[in-house]
Design an enzyme around this catalytic site. Structure first.
Site, PDB file in Angstrom:
ATOM      1  N   LYS A 128      -0.124  -6.421 -13.646  1.00 10.50           N
ATOM      2  CA  LYS A 128      -0.672  -7.520 -12.849  1.00 10.50           C
ATOM      3  C   LYS A 128      -1.899  -8.112 -13.551  1.00 10.50           C
ATOM      4  O   LYS A 128      -2.713  -7.362 -14.113  1.00 10.50           O
ATOM      5  CB  LYS A 128      -1.051  -6.999 -11.452  1.00 10.50           C
ATOM      6  CG  LYS A 128      -1.508  -8.097 -10.495  1.00 10.50           C
ATOM      7  CD  LYS A 128      -1.768  -7.529  -9.102  1.00 10.50           C
ATOM      8  CE  LYS A 128      -2.214  -8.598  -8.127  1.00 10.50           C
ATOM      9  NZ  LYS A 128      -2.530  -8.071  -6.786  1.00 10.50           N
ATOM     10  N   SER A 181      -0.200 -10.231  -2.931  1.00  7.93           N
ATOM     11  CA  SER A 181      -0.458 -11.062  -4.064  1.00  7.93           C
ATOM     12  C   SER A 181       0.217 -10.622  -5.364  1.00  7.93           C
ATOM     13  O   SER A 181       0.249 -11.402  -6.319  1.00  7.93           O
ATOM     14  CB  SER A 181      -1.969 -11.111  -4.291  1.00  7.93           C
ATOM     15  OG  SER A 181      -2.464  -9.825  -4.604  1.00  7.93           O
ATOM     16  N   SER A 216      -1.021  -6.024  -0.861  1.00  9.28           N
ATOM     17  CA  SER A 216      -0.486  -6.790  -1.997  1.00  9.28           C
ATOM     18  C   SER A 216       0.519  -6.078  -2.894  1.00  9.28           C
ATOM     19  O   SER A 216       1.137  -6.718  -3.750  1.00  9.28           O
ATOM     20  CB  SER A 216      -1.627  -7.296  -2.862  1.00  9.28           C
ATOM     21  OG  SER A 216      -2.152  -8.451  -2.282  1.00  9.28           O
TER      22      SER A 216
HETATM   23  N1  GLN Z   1      -2.960 -10.773   1.875  1.00 13.08           N
HETATM   24  C1  GLN Z   1      -4.187 -10.004   1.862  1.00 13.08           C
HETATM   25  C2  GLN Z   1      -5.342 -10.884   1.474  1.00 13.08           C
HETATM   26  O1  GLN Z   1      -5.121 -12.021   1.198  1.00 13.08           O
HETATM   27  C3  GLN Z   1      -4.041  -8.832   0.931  1.00 13.08           C
HETATM   28  C4  GLN Z   1      -4.249  -9.167  -0.482  1.00 13.08           C
HETATM   29  C5  GLN Z   1      -4.271  -7.984  -1.381  1.00 13.08           C
HETATM   30  O2  GLN Z   1      -3.861  -6.892  -0.988  1.00 13.08           O
HETATM   31  N2  GLN Z   1      -4.806  -8.180  -2.583  1.00 13.08           N
HETATM   32  O3  GLN Z   1      -6.462 -10.463   1.461  1.00 13.08           O
END
Ligand code: GLN
Length: 491
Positions: A79, A154, A178
């Site tokens: 990532k 994400s 994410s």
């Molecule tokens: N969707 C969540 C956020 O926007 C989780 C994102 C993540 O785990 N990096 O904060």
């Protein structure tokens, strides 16, 4: 079957018998990437030449004693929020479009020492803020199961690439879901480890008290292998926990007769408004399947769970506003060009306005507000207190049961563009995942069904450092079902 379509543990057998080479696997992955990634957009940066060199070198040094290293010769995607020495690391943002880290994250050091072959850097929501991978500066990643839908986020690039056989496995990060959200939307396996099990050194911070790096793989066996490779104490991360090193594959047994499952009423019986009927049905069917396989289950309650979304978003945005202060165009990040008659303040704010996308700017402003004098007690401090209540709920639940089970996502992968202009709707997608990060416990998402050809994910949550137990339950379910074997139709 082409080599890129196998799991890592299947490839390891072929590598061991020298039936195939590491180079051949890497070539097969790049062939698939070249065929599909113009559409899928799962990669931000590809490193074909260095990947092939590394694979050739591994093939030359290949010998029996490499087998202490569990994933020797296996390719993976990383990532783009994880620092890679000499390879651009953008966090999906214009702000870091040209940033080349001078050092490797500890997990990258581990995977390199253990003979894995990085293929490139994976697409993601900008600074890991999102649940759809649509906020990436480099364009959205598409869901391999239906190209007009989001892959989740994400870590959407990581999950889409694994589902589409562009890579054998990938690393994601999980601050509030994410890893698990895209794993669920792409029908692959995603594991968020216990906070402190995997080093965060070199992970570009979004909300450090919540996030962990973890595996995204084609099956549970591979998740256990990759976790074994990346877990371990790191003196460079002050939150890293000095636990015993474990081989997580030893937990992959198909006997769960001693396991007591807890089903939080808040997750399933009461149901959360907006949860798709098909998700509830599939998760109950999975629980009954596990019962048939010997586990028992009880219903229990986590009363503070209803506060988890606001608690998460106050904490995450507050930490983000502080972590992202360093990107001012001077110390780090994009800087506007014509700044002759601009003051320092103007130059800072314009660089940040242009360098960051809308969602990142929104969160910096909300986080700054929650931390500001007068509001600190009302928002940030209160969220920290509720965090303790949520953690206590989980501790109580794990006195009554071994693992908790519920859905990963409330619904099926949604359409591209459906929620991106409605931040609250997007935040609601995280309803089942954020409490796990608030508490710091581990959780895995595995495939448990489909509706109209779209995947559904099952979430199995464990007590602190009980990754072994969630892997055991996940493995047993997987061994006795075939959802993980279904592949998206891609040409
Ligand atoms: N969707 C969540 C956020 O926007 C989780 C994102 C993540 O785990 N990096 O904060």
């Amino acid at each position: 079957m082409r080599l890129n379509e196998y799991t890592a543990h299947e490839l390891l057998i072929k590598l061991k018998s020298q039936e195939i080479s590491a180079e051949a696997i890497v070539l097969a992955c790049f062939e698939q990437i070249e065929n599909l990634d113009k559409d899928l957009n799962a990669f931000i940066t590809l490193t074909k030449d260095t990947s092939l060199d590394k694979a050739k070198e591994l093939d030359k040094t290949f010998s029996k004693d490499q087998w202490g290293k569990p994933l020797f010769g296996i390719p993976l995607g990383i990532k783009d929020t994880i620092s890679t020495k000499g390879i651009r690391t953008t966090c999906g943002s214009k702000m870091l479009e040209d940033y080349i880290p001078p050092y490797d994250a500890t997990v990258v050091e581990f995977i390199k020492t253990f003979g894995m072959v990085p293929l490139g850097k994976m697409n993601m929501d900008e600074f890991a803020m999102g649940s759809s991978t649509e906020s990436s500066y480099f364009g959205p990643t598409l869901n391999p199961w239906s190209l007009d839908r989001v892959p989740g986020g994400s870590s959407g690039g990581s999950a889409a690439a694994v589902a589409a056989d562009e890579t054998i496995m990938a690393l994601g990060t999980d601050t509030g879901g994410s890893i698990r959200c895209p794993a669920s939307f792409c029908s692959v396996v995603g594991l968020k480890p216990t906070y402190g099990l995997v080093s965060r050194y070199g992970l570009i911070a979004y909300a450090n008290s919540l996030e962990q790096i973890g595996p995204i793989t084609k099956d549970v066996y591979d998740a256990a292998l990759l976790l074994t490779t990346i877990a371990g104490y790191d003196p460079k991360d002050s939150t890293s926990v000095d636990t015993l090193e474990e081989d997580y594959t030893k937990y992959l047994q198909d006997d769960i007769s001693s396991i007591k499952i807890g089903v939080p009423q808040e997750f399933l019986s009461e149901g959360i408004e907006g949860t798709d009927e098909s998700v509830i049905k599939s998760v109950w069917a999975a629980i009954h399947k596990l019962e048939d396989l010997g586990a028992s289950y009880i219903e229990l309650t986590l009363p503070s769970l209803k506060y988890s979304l606001p608690t998460y978003y106050v904490i995450a945005m507050s930490e983000a506003s502080s972590n992202l202060a360093r990107y001012d165009g001077v110390r780090y990040g994009y800087r506007i060009e014509k700044e002759k008659d601009k003051s320092m303040d103007q130059s800072f704010s314009e660089s940040r306005r242009i360098g960051f996308g809308a969602e990142v700017r929104r969160r910096i402003m909300l986080g700054t507000y929650a931390l500001s004098a007068g509001y600190y007690d009302m928002y940030y401090l209160k969220a920290l207190k509720v965090r303790t209540l949520i953690k206590n709920d989980f501790e109580r639940a794990f006195k009554e049961s071994d693992v908790l089970i519920g859905p990963t996502m409330p619904y099926l992968p949604f359409k591209i563009g459906e929620k991106i202009d409605d931040p609250l709707a997007m935040y609601l997608a995280d309803i089942y995942t954020v409490s796990i990060n608030i508490a710091g416990v581990p959780a895995i998402s595995i495939p448990c069904g489909f509706k109209n050809g779209l995947p559904i994910g099952l979430q199995i949550i464990g007590d602190f450092f009980k990754e072994g137990q969630i892997l055991q339950v996940a493995y047993s379910f997987e061994q006795n079902t075939a959802y993980h074997k279904q592949k998206p139709e891609l040409s």
